[in-house]
Design a protein around this motif. Structure first.
Motif, PDB file in Angstrom:
ATOM      1  N   GLU A 281      -3.549   5.147   7.690  1.00 15.95           N
ATOM      2  CA  GLU A 281      -3.168   5.188   6.272  1.00 15.95           C
ATOM      3  C   GLU A 281      -4.297   4.599   5.435  1.00 15.95           C
ATOM      4  OE1 GLU A 281      -1.943   3.797   2.502  1.00 15.95           O
ATOM      5  OE2 GLU A 281      -2.465   2.436   4.129  1.00 15.95           O
ATOM      6  N   ILE A 282      -4.586   5.196   4.257  1.00 15.30           N
ATOM      7  CA  ILE A 282      -5.749   4.734   3.493  1.00 15.30           C
ATOM      8  C   ILE A 282      -5.431   4.286   2.073  1.00 15.30           C
ATOM      9  CG2 ILE A 282      -7.390   6.114   4.832  1.00 15.30           C
ATOM     10  CD1 ILE A 282      -7.411   8.137   2.539  1.00 15.30           C
ATOM     11  N   ARG A 283      -4.154   4.329   1.607  1.00 10.21           N
ATOM     12  CA  ARG A 283      -3.872   3.912   0.235  1.00 10.21           C
ATOM     13  C   ARG A 283      -3.652   2.407   0.125  1.00 10.21           C
ATOM     14  NH1 ARG A 283       1.250   6.065  -3.111  1.00 10.21           N
ATOM     15  NH2 ARG A 283       2.241   4.383  -1.972  1.00 10.21           N
ATOM     16  N   ASP A 284      -2.830   1.838   1.005  1.00 13.50           N
ATOM     17  CA  ASP A 284      -2.537   0.414   0.921  1.00 13.50           C
ATOM     18  C   ASP A 284      -3.534  -0.434   1.694  1.00 13.50           C
ATOM     19  OD1 ASP A 284      -0.373   1.137  -0.587  1.00 13.50           O
ATOM     20  OD2 ASP A 284       1.111   0.851   1.008  1.00 13.50           O
ATOM     21  N   THR A 285      -4.269   0.168   2.628  1.00 11.41           N
ATOM     22  CA  THR A 285      -5.207  -0.579   3.468  1.00 11.41           C
ATOM     23  C   THR A 285      -6.235  -1.385   2.673  1.00 11.41           C
ATOM     24  OG1 THR A 285      -4.947   0.939   5.327  1.00 11.41           O
ATOM     25  CG2 THR A 285      -6.961  -0.371   5.271  1.00 11.41           C
ATOM     26  N   PRO A 286      -6.832  -0.853   1.578  1.00 11.39           N
ATOM     27  CA  PRO A 286      -7.820  -1.671   0.847  1.00 11.39           C
ATOM     28  C   PRO A 286      -7.275  -3.015   0.372  1.00 11.39           C
ATOM     29  CG  PRO A 286      -8.027   0.610   0.208  1.00 11.39           C
ATOM     30  CD  PRO A 286      -6.806   0.534   1.077  1.00 11.39           C
ATOM     31  N   MET A 287      -6.046  -3.053  -0.164  1.00 10.24           N
ATOM     32  CA  MET A 287      -5.490  -4.311  -0.630  1.00 10.24           C
ATOM     33  C   MET A 287      -5.155  -5.227   0.537  1.00 10.24           C
ATOM     34  SD  MET A 287      -4.670  -6.486  -2.846  1.00 10.24           S
ATOM     35  CE  MET A 287      -5.176  -5.488  -4.246  1.00 10.24           C
ATOM     36  N   GLN A 288      -4.614  -4.677   1.612  1.00 15.26           N
ATOM     37  CA  GLN A 288      -4.285  -5.489   2.780  1.00 15.26           C
ATOM     38  C   GLN A 288      -5.538  -6.125   3.375  1.00 15.26           C
ATOM     39  OE1 GLN A 288      -2.355  -2.402   4.975  1.00 15.26           O
ATOM     40  NE2 GLN A 288      -0.362  -2.701   3.995  1.00 15.26           N
ATOM     41  N   THR A 289      -6.620  -5.344   3.430  1.00 15.70           N
ATOM     42  CA  THR A 289      -7.874  -5.872   3.954  1.00 15.70           C
ATOM     43  C   THR A 289      -8.453  -6.925   3.023  1.00 15.70           C
ATOM     44  OG1 THR A 289      -8.314  -3.754   5.036  1.00 15.70           O
ATOM     45  CG2 THR A 289     -10.170  -5.251   4.778  1.00 15.70           C
ATOM     46  N   PHE A 290      -8.408  -6.677   1.724  1.00 16.47           N
ATOM     47  CA  PHE A 290      -8.899  -7.649   0.739  1.00 16.47           C
ATOM     48  C   PHE A 290      -8.185  -8.988   0.905  1.00 16.47           C
ATOM     49  CE2 PHE A 290      -8.648  -9.299  -3.764  1.00 16.47           C
ATOM     50  CZ  PHE A 290      -9.980  -9.688  -3.857  1.00 16.47           C
ATOM     51  N   GLN A 291      -6.876  -8.957   1.066  1.00 17.79           N
ATOM     52  CA  GLN A 291      -6.113 -10.194   1.238  1.00 17.79           C
ATOM     53  C   GLN A 291      -6.511 -10.901   2.524  1.00 17.79           C
ATOM     54  OE1 GLN A 291      -2.298  -8.014   0.540  1.00 17.79           O
ATOM     55  NE2 GLN A 291      -1.746  -9.870  -0.563  1.00 17.79           N
TER      56      GLN A 291
END
Length: 333
Positions: A281-291
C-alpha cells in the motif's frame, strides 16, 4: 503520542493523503496554509468527512508557522515544485519537523541549502517519495547491500502516463512554477527510486527531451553511468493513453529485480529462482514511515542527502537536454 500536523499547500495531493491521514488515531491535522479558498475548504471537508476536526485555516505559510508555535509538531509541504525550497527552509527554521512532497527541490543550490539547514537545526526531514518510503524499496536496498543480488550491472527504468491530457492547463505544465515537465513530475518517482536502489552517485549522462508542443518536456530519454560502473537508462513518456505505470529492472550478476517507481510491487529472481510477486500500500505508508523516523523506530529511508543526489541528476539532465544531448559530467563535492 499524537502527531500534530500542519499542511502547507492543500491541493489535490494533500487532500488525497488526508483521506487516510486524518483518520489515523495518532495523527491530528491541526492547520492548513493555502492561498486558494476553494482548496482550503476542500481539504477541511475531507478531514471532516472521515470524522476529524476541521483544521485551522491560514492563507500563507508564514502566518501558519507563526500562529501555531507550541501547537504543532511537524509540517507536510505540498506546494508547486518551485516553492518547495523556500517552504522547506521556513519550516525547519521555525522549529518544526518536515515531511516534504517530491521532488525535494528544483536545483542543487536549493538542495545544499536544505542539507545545511537540516544539519544546523537538528530537525527531522523526510522526502515524501512513495518509493523512498516503501518497505519493498527499503528491503531491496538492504538485500543489495548484503550482497544477496551480486554486483549491479545495469538499470532500465521506464514510466508513462496520459499526463499531457490529465494536467492540461494546470500549474504542472507551467515551467515558471513546475520546475520541469513530465520527467520532473511523475518521472521524479522513477528517478528517485533508481537513486535510492542504485546506491551510487551518477557520474556522467546524456539526455534528450521532446516537448511535443508544450512549454515543458513530455518525453525524455537518458543514458547514464554510475560511479560504481553500472549503466542506467531512463525513458519517460507523458503523452500516453489514459493511466499511469512504471517498471524498473535492476540487473545484477546473480539476480534480476523488477519494481515500480512507487514501490507498490516487486518481483525478484535470484540464480534463476523466482520469488513471489509482492505488493505494498502506498497512500498511508509515507505518514507511517515519517512517524517511525521521528520516533526513532526507523532510520530515515528518504533523506535530504538522497534528495541532493536527485537534484544533481536533474540539473545534469536539464543541461544535457539544453545542449541537444551534450554529455555532462556530474561533479560531487
Amino acid at each position: 503520542m499524537v502527531l500534530r500536523l500542519g499542511v502547507i499547500g492543500a491541493g489535490l495531493k494533500a487532500a488525497d493523503y488526508a483521506k487516510g491521514w486524518a483518520a489515523m488515531p495518532d495523527v491530528e491535522i491541526v492547520a492548513t496554509a493555502e492561498v486558494s479558498d476553494v482548496s482550503r475548504k476542500r481539504f477541511a471537508d475531507t478531514c471532516e468527512s472521515v470524522g476529524a476536526p476541521r483544521p485551522a485555516e491560514y492563507d500563507s505559510a508564514e502566518a501558519m508557522l507563526a500562529a501555531m508555535q507550541g501547537q504543532m509538531d511537524a509540517v507536510y509541504v505540498s506546494t508547486p515544485h518551485v516553492f518547495h525550497g523556500a517552504n522547506a527552509l521556513a519550516v525547519v527554521e521555525a522549529g518544526f519537523d518536515l515531511l516534504l512532497e517530491k521532488p525535494m527541490v528544483t536545483t542543487v543550490e536549493e538542495a545544499l541549502a536544505l542539507v545545511e539547514a537540516e544539519k544546523r537545526t537538528g530537525r527531522t526531514v523526510v522526502i515524501a517519495f512513495q518509493g523512498g518510503l516503501s518497505p519493498l524499496v527499503h528491503d531491496t536496498k538492504n538485500r543489495a547491500r548484503r550482497g544477496d543480488f551480486g554486483d549491479l550491472v545495469s538499470v532500465n527504468a521506464s514510466i508513462w502516463e496520459g499526463w499531457a491530457k490529465n494536467y492540461a492547463g494546470q500549474w504542472k505544465q507551467n515551467p515558471a512554477i513546475s520546475g520541469g515537465g513530465f520527467m520532473f513530475d511523475t518521472g521524479a518517482h522513477m528517478m528517485n527510486t533508481v537513486c535510492v536502489l542504485a546506491d551510487a552517485e551518477f557520474e556522467r549522462l546524456s539526455a534528450y527531451a521532446n516537448n511535443r508542443g508544450l512549454a515543458v518536456d513530455l518525453a525524455t530519454a537518458v543514458a547514464a553511468r554510475l560511479s560504481n560502473g553500472a549503466l542506467v537508462t531512463f525513458n519517460a513518456a507523458g503523452d500516453g493513453p489514459p493511466g499511469c505505470a512504471s517498471a524498473i529492472t535492476f540487473l545484477y550478476t546473480k539476480a534480476i529485480v523488477r519494481i515500480d517507481a512507487w514501490g507498490a510491487w516487486r518481483e525478484v529472481t535470484i540464480n534463476g529462482v523466482a520469488e513471489g510477486r509482492e505488493e505494498n500500500e502506498i497512500r498511508d505508508t509515507p505518514m507511517q514511515t515519517f512517524q517511525a523516523v521521528r520516533d526513532g523506530r526507523m532510520e530515515n529511508p528518504s533523506t535530504v542527502a538522497n534528495g541532493l543526489r536527485f537534484a544533481r541528476l536533474w540539473d545534469a539532465i536539464k543541461a544535457s537536454v539544453a545542449g541537444d544531448g551534450t554529455p555532462i559530467a556530474i561533479e560531487v563535492s
